[in-house]
Scaffold this active site. Structure first.
Site, PDB file in Angstrom:
ATOM      1  N   ALA A  75       1.564 -85.533 -20.783  1.00 32.69           N
ATOM      2  CA  ALA A  75       1.167 -86.902 -21.454  1.00 32.69           C
ATOM      3  C   ALA A  75       2.586 -87.520 -22.072  1.00 32.69           C
ATOM      4  CB  ALA A  75       0.281 -86.220 -22.652  1.00 32.69           C
ATOM      5  N   THR A  76       3.612 -86.357 -22.177  1.00 36.20           N
ATOM      6  CA  THR A  76       4.879 -87.294 -22.562  1.00 36.20           C
ATOM      7  C   THR A  76       5.220 -88.119 -21.631  1.00 36.20           C
ATOM      8  OG1 THR A  76       5.658 -85.223 -24.004  1.00 36.20           O
ATOM      9  CG2 THR A  76       7.526 -86.603 -23.589  1.00 36.20           C
ATOM     10  N   GLN A 183      -5.658 -85.630 -27.041  1.00 34.40           N
ATOM     11  CA  GLN A 183      -6.425 -84.827 -27.897  1.00 34.40           C
ATOM     12  C   GLN A 183      -7.921 -85.037 -27.589  1.00 34.40           C
ATOM     13  OE1 GLN A 183      -5.819 -82.016 -29.273  1.00 34.40           O
ATOM     14  NE2 GLN A 183      -3.386 -82.163 -29.188  1.00 34.40           N
ATOM     15  N   SER A 203      -3.401 -85.109 -20.733  1.00 36.98           N
ATOM     16  CA  SER A 203      -2.590 -83.885 -20.208  1.00 36.98           C
ATOM     17  C   SER A 203      -3.577 -82.822 -19.963  1.00 36.98           C
ATOM     18  CB  SER A 203      -1.554 -83.453 -21.333  1.00 36.98           C
ATOM     19  OG  SER A 203      -0.909 -82.305 -20.977  1.00 36.98           O
ATOM     20  N   ALA A 204      -3.202 -82.066 -18.881  1.00 37.78           N
ATOM     21  CA  ALA A 204      -4.100 -81.094 -18.297  1.00 37.78           C
ATOM     22  C   ALA A 204      -4.266 -79.910 -19.281  1.00 37.78           C
ATOM     23  CB  ALA A 204      -3.563 -80.566 -17.055  1.00 37.78           C
ATOM     24  N   HIS A 205      -2.928 -79.365 -19.892  1.00 35.43           N
ATOM     25  CA  HIS A 205      -2.964 -78.071 -20.517  1.00 35.43           C
ATOM     26  C   HIS A 205      -3.736 -78.445 -21.993  1.00 35.43           C
ATOM     27  CE1 HIS A 205       0.351 -78.785 -23.830  1.00 35.43           C
ATOM     28  NE2 HIS A 205       0.635 -79.679 -23.055  1.00 35.43           N
ATOM     29  N   THR A 244       7.540 -85.934  -5.124  1.00 38.40           N
ATOM     30  CA  THR A 244       6.441 -85.141  -4.691  1.00 38.40           C
ATOM     31  C   THR A 244       5.201 -84.603  -5.525  1.00 38.40           C
ATOM     32  OG1 THR A 244       8.042 -84.394  -2.912  1.00 38.40           O
ATOM     33  CG2 THR A 244       6.073 -82.868  -3.217  1.00 38.40           C
ATOM     34  N   CYS A 330       9.752 -76.867 -37.553  1.00 33.20           N
ATOM     35  CA  CYS A 330      10.871 -76.341 -37.440  1.00 33.20           C
ATOM     36  C   CYS A 330      11.867 -77.219 -36.908  1.00 33.20           C
ATOM     37  CB  CYS A 330      10.979 -74.991 -36.877  1.00 33.20           C
ATOM     38  SG  CYS A 330      11.145 -73.652 -38.027  1.00 33.20           S
TER      39      CYS A 330
HETATM   40  C1  LIG Z   1       0.268 -82.585 -26.630  1.00 33.94           C
HETATM   41  C2  LIG Z   1       0.347 -83.973 -26.945  1.00 33.94           C
HETATM   42  C3  LIG Z   1       1.197 -84.887 -26.049  1.00 33.94           C
HETATM   43  C4  LIG Z   1       2.091 -84.392 -25.035  1.00 33.94           C
HETATM   44  O1  LIG Z   1       1.570 -83.792 -24.033  1.00 33.94           O
HETATM   45  P1  LIG Z   1       2.475 -82.955 -22.926  1.00 33.94           P
HETATM   46  O2  LIG Z   1       1.495 -82.935 -21.725  1.00 33.94           O
HETATM   47  O3  LIG Z   1       2.805 -81.653 -23.373  1.00 33.94           O
HETATM   48  O4  LIG Z   1       3.745 -83.467 -22.613  1.00 33.94           O
HETATM   49  C5  LIG Z   1       1.136 -85.989 -26.334  1.00 33.94           C
HETATM   50  N1  LIG Z   1       0.340 -86.696 -27.335  1.00 33.94           N
HETATM   51  C6  LIG Z   1      -0.566 -85.878 -28.265  1.00 33.94           C
HETATM   52  C7  LIG Z   1      -1.495 -86.653 -28.897  1.00 33.94           C
HETATM   53  C8  LIG Z   1      -0.527 -84.586 -27.704  1.00 33.94           C
HETATM   54  O5  LIG Z   1      -1.438 -83.779 -28.557  1.00 33.94           O
END
Ligand SMILES: *Cc1c(COP(=O)(O)O)cnc(C)c1O
Length: 406
Positions: A75-76, A183, A203-205, A244, A330
């Protein structure tokens, strides 16, 4: 039933890969290892087929055409591509961008970068609940506005913005609307057409898929959105993101999307129940504790609580067998209070004494009971030792007391 320690309750930071997702990914590391861009043999066709199937699976989750799904590294990257890509592509039309102070750093920092390059960025402030309203967008849009970027749900407090209403305003004014839905997607129903969204990041994770894979939804019709690429190379992903493709990761994101789509309704109800139990369990016993964000307009699995008069670090120390996130980040030199909580009007002390409970698919009711019990005991113990709380009990007006004494 006994709980296993440590307990993971930080699902807004990342989620465990669902075993069903992993199972679908595994063959794409081994026998099905082809490059999705190889056009001359079955290995390539097989990989391309899997990638397109994942596009269909993710598209179905947000009501998009599979062709509108672009794969990224998370997502970044999606946010950077959406914001910088649109800003550079439409710079001739105008240089005004609207966003909010509640966004994730992956939106704030690209916007700051554009401001340095001469773009004019309006930073909208949320109300005390952390919500950004469509009315604020309507008032901020100008003739030279080219992009509005507002997150769907906040990662720290879970508050949900007026995204469909904002989409309507943007559509009426002919301004491109991007939402960081990282989110929100997979947890709550989303439809890019109903919500008037032109660009959407995910984002998948954050939805039980693997790390390092993301989606940028890019609208193809009414209007057709074009982006200047950040990555240039082989012209993959309609020329907007060369490189790729991470086939196993993409298969994982597709599988994760399909599971979320199928199970979202039940999962949201279950997690809302657990979150309710957690919040009521804690605030029922720790009277000073307060819920941050909106009481109901919130992601079902996210609850952020502040514990006034309690030192956040001591509280987290007492809860060290539970993976939680605090209202502090931090940095290299010091512990910075969360800018999100500060935007809601919290003092530095209150932000430091805040904890985010991020429930997820693999949390059980027994875990919630354990966490409630631990938090109550730790908070009550720390309250008893707090000189400030003593003063409150004695009727001292703390607004007249120097907080630095703490
Ligand atoms: C985690 C998060 C991101 C970043 O996603 P990544 O896949 O870790 O780069 C961006 N926006 C929100 C709101 C998030 O919670």
């Amino acid at each position: 039933m006994a709980v296993e320690i440590p307990i993971y309750m930080d699902n807004n930071a990342t989620t465990r890969v669902d075993p069903r997702v992993l199972e679908q990914m595994l063959p794409y590391f081994t026998e099905k290892f082809g490059n999705a861009a190889s056009r001359n043999h079955s290995f390539g066709w097989e990989a391309e087929g899997a990638v397109n199937n994942a596009r269909r699976q993710f598209g179905a989750l947000i009501g998009a055409d599979p062709k509108e799904i672009l794969w990224t590294g998370g997502a970044t990257e999606s946010n950077n591509l959406a914001i910088k890509g649109a800003a550079h592509m439409y710079a001739e039309k105008g240089r005004h961008i609207i966003t909010s102070t509640m966004e994730h750093k992956a939106v704030i920092d690209p916007c700051k970068r554009l401001a340095k390059l001469g773009y004019d960025v309006t930073w909208l402030e949320p109300d005390g609940y952390g919500i950004v309203y469509a009315q604020q967008i309507a008032e901020a849009i100008r003739d030279d506005t080219i992009l509005v970027t507002i997150m769907w749900a906040n990662n720290e407090i879970g508050t949900i913005n007026e995204v469909p209403e904002i989409g309507k305003v943007c559509r009426e004014k002919g301004v491109i609307f991007h939402t960081d839905a990282t989110q929100y997607v997979g947890k709550m129903p989303a439809d890019v057409n109903e919500a008037g969204i032109d660009l959407l990041s995910a984002s998948a994770h954050k939805m039980y898929g693997p790390k390092g894979v993301g989606v940028l939804y890019v609208r193809r019709r009414r209007p057709r959105v074009r982006l200047e690429p950040i990555m240039e190379g082989g012209g993959h992903e309609r020329g907007m993101r060369s490189g790729t493709l991470n086939v196993p990761g993409i298969v994982g994101m597709g599988a994760a999307a399909e599971i979320c789509n199928n199970e979202m309704a039940n999962e949201a109800i279950r997690l809302a129940g657990l979150s309710h139990k957690l919040v009521n369990g804690i605030t029922g016993q720790v009277e000073t504790a307060v819920l941050n964000g909106h009481p109901t307009r919130r992601l079902p699995h996210t609850a952020n609580l502040s514990f006034p008069y309690v030192e956040g670090e001591s509280l987290l120390m007492a809860l060290k067998d539970i993976a939680l996130s605090s209202g502090s980040a931090c940095t290299s030199a010091s512990l910075e209070p969360s800018y999100i909580l500060k935007a809601l009007g919290a003092s530095d002390e209150l932000a430091h004494s805040s904890i985010r409970f991020g429930l997820g698919r693999f949390n059980t009711e027994e875990e919630v009971d354990y966490v409630v019990d631990k938090v109550i005991h730790a908070a009550q113990h720390l309250l008893m030792m707090s000189p400030l709380y003593d003063m409150v009990l004695e009727g001292v007006d703390l607004s007249k007391v120097e907080w630095a004494a703490h």
